[in-house]
Design a protein around this motif. Structure first.
Motif: not given
Ligand SMILES: Cc1cc2nc3c(=O)[nH]c(=O)nc-3n(C[C@H](O)[C@H](O)[C@H](O)COP(=O)(O)OP(=O)(O)OC[C@H]3O[C@@H](n4cnc5c(N)ncnc54)[C@H](O)[C@@H]3O)c2cc1C
Ligand code: SF4
Length: 533
Positions: A82-87, A93-96, A227-232, A385-387
């Motif tokens: 699972q790959f997620r962007y946290l606020t 949930t984002l594409p893996i 796995h996550t990106v974003g917050w904190p 970076g993601l792009a």
């Protein structure tokens, strides 16, 4: 042992991590008559090992196929990614990304796996010595590396010897393998002495935090990798979180913070604790109990930051060289590949000097080359970076450029020039309450009567200049609360070093903006006693 004892081997390996043990095993598999020893600074094998760890088994299968019949106690096949962007309040949930797909991989305790690899190495005739900390390289008359000197096993704080301990033990060999992991202290000396980094861009690092938790029954989904990106973290700070679901209601939770961050006020330990407070993670942890804590730096520079891997009489292996694939956050299989390749290279009659080219042309080298631009692309923020990562993945790294890496010590901005972003951090409710409580979970120990292994070259600078320019960032980036600014008897500010707390992550050696902190090896057997990390 008496003073000036010398041990002779055909090969000496510094570091009982994946790189060093894979090298030792391959050497003995190929040449059972070659005498090989592995020196490890931890009191027991695996006690300084800290990793995620999602194991790509490609190298381990080639080295020791039987491992699957005797897996470590913590070894869970990955069932779902699972790959997620946290606020601050949501999880999207984002594409893996392809690099984060873990089908066929295993969640393991790398420390436990090292214990098993070490006993396999011993069964092949390798001498594995825990509590042996190599402090300096030895050189022959021609200037080639000729082995290592052990840190004194028992010198007092005032420099005088402790009775009954060996001083100045040397381990001599025609070839020395430096497998100390990220920011190795011998590697640092040798890279400088032989000018090995003159053709590479600076090595760059991350600082990884990790805890093992015992949870109330029924909450985990064994084999789930999140796995996550974003917050904190803010969009200009590289890094991400991970949650790995184990069996028996246990869970690994961690955060990696890129040490190329610019904000002098950022406190990476606090960022990790905040990650645990996110509603999606807190829901798992609440009512549970942390069993273990640790932190370790990660060499994230990849292909363009690789120094030359060979010098007369020695080679650099694994994270000591920087073989980790940061786009996948995977260094274990790469470290093992480098150790095995070095053994095979030596067995085939290759000179140490040829190992550098051999590694770059190998599967491990090619893996690094393909992802070389992904991490530097995050210098322009998370979304750029993601792009860029998507572009580099689609082109398999065939873009005609190679982006440079930069020195982490130089990335910190001055307090008066950096308005820190609003981070939306919250009041914490989960243990451990602070770094002192966390260090207790790392079971770290250093004999108080040994010389301080953290050499700060100019402590006046800390009080007079650093406090004004950067606000003493060592008091924030150290994950163990080793550095404190205190008032002395006259009321003046001074740096206090609580060296006994050190967990050997090496962040201070890397991130100090004035580069006046030198991490040197303490007495063998000192440091953390990680359990199951
Ligand atoms: C938080 C975190 C998460 C990670 N997640 C993953 C993951 O999911 N998958 C993955 O594949 N990789 C992961 N990695 C990276 C992986 O752990 C490393 O790439 C790998 O462990 C490198 O192996 P190594 O043998 O080069 O070094 P290490 O594993 O660091 O081993 C080096 C050994 O040398 C010893 N040593 C150092 N100096 C001396 C000395 N002077 N004398 C004697 N002994 C010495 C150390 O105590 C240590 O035991 C992660 C790393 C971190 C920090
Ligand atoms: S003193 Fe340095 S090496 Fe030790 S825990 Fe702190 S930052 Fe890490």
């Amino acid at each position: 042992m008496s003073e000036r004892d010398v041990m002779h081997y055909d090969a000496v390996i510094v570091g009982a991590g994946p790189a060093g043990l894979a090298c030792a095993i391959r050497l003995r598999q190929l040449e059972p008559q070659r005498t090989v020893c592995v020196l490890e600074k931890a009191a027991s094998i695996g006690a300084h090992t800290l990793s995620g760890a999602i194991l790509d088994p490609i190298a381990l299968d080639a080295l020791w196929p039987e491992w699957r019949a005797r897996p470590p106690a913590i070894c869970v096949p990955v069932r779902r990614d699972q790959f997620r962007y946290l606020t601050p309040r949501r999880a999207v949930t984002l594409p893996i990304p392809p690099q984060q797909r873990n089908h066929g991989n295993f969640i393991v305790s790398l420390g436990q796996l090292m214990v098993q690899l070490a006993s396999y190495a011993e069964s092949l005739g390798v001498d594995v010595f825990p509590s042996f900390a190599a402090s300096e390289a030895l050189y022959d008359a021609a200037g080639a590396v000729a082995g290592v000197q052990l840190g004194d096993l028992g010198r007092k704080r005032d420099g005088s010897p402790k009775p009954g301990f060996a001083l100045g033990v040397e381990v001599r060999a025609p070839i020395t393998f430096i497998a100390e992991g990220c920011r190795g202290s011998l590697a640092k000396q040798l890279i400088a002495r032989y000018g090995l980094a003159t053709r590479s861009t600076p090595q760059t690092y991350g600082l990884g935090f990790k805890e093992l938790w015992q949870l109330p029954p029924g909450r985990t989904r064994p084999g789930l990798v999140q796995h996550t990106v974003g917050w904190p973290l803010d969009p200009h700070t590289y890094g991400g979180g991970f949650v790995y679901h184990l069996e028996h209601d246990q869970l690994y939770v961690g955060l990696v913070v890129g040490l190329d961050y610019a904000d002098p006020r950022l406190a990476p330990f606090e960022a990790f604790q905040q990650f645990k407070q996110h509603s999606s993670v807190r829901a798992l942890l609440e009512g549970g109990e942390p069993l273990a804590y640790g932190a370790r730096s990660i060499a994230a520079g990849g292909w363009q930051a690789l120094p030359r891997l060979a010098m007369p009489g020695a080679v650099l292996l694994g994270d000591a060289a920087g073989t980790l694939n940061v786009a996948r956050l995977k260094g274990v299989h790469q470290a093992m590949r480098s150790g095995m390749l070095a053994a095979e290279h030596l067995h085939a009659g290759g000179e140490t000097e040829g190992f550098d080219a051999a590694w770059r042309a190998s599967a491990g080298g090619r893996e690094l080359w393909r992802v070389r631009n992904i991490k530097p692309g995050f210098a322009h923020g998370l979304w750029a970076g993601l792009a860029n990562g998507v572009f580099e993945t689609l082109t398999h790294g065939h873009s005609p450029w190679t982006l440079a890496t930069h020195d982490d010590a130089e990335s910190l901005e001055r307090l008066d020039q950096y308005p820190s972003p609003e981070r939306h951090w919250v009041a914490r409710t989960l243990p451990p309450r602070d770094r002192t409580a966390a260090v207790y979970l790392a079971s770290t120990a250093h004999d108080e009567d040994q010389p301080v292994h953290l050499k700060v070259l100019d402590t006046a600078l800390c009080a007079e200049r650093c406090s004004v320019e950067f606000g003493n960032p060592c008091t924030r980036f150290c994950p163990a609360g080793v550095y404190e600014m205190v008032n002395d008897d006259s009321g003046a500010r001074r740096l206090q070093i609580n060296a006994a707390n050190c967990v050997h992550c090496k962040a201070c050696d890397i991130k100090d903006p004035y580069q006046i902190i030198d991490w040197t090896v303490p007495e063998g057997g000192s440091g953390p006693h990680y359990q199951d990390l």
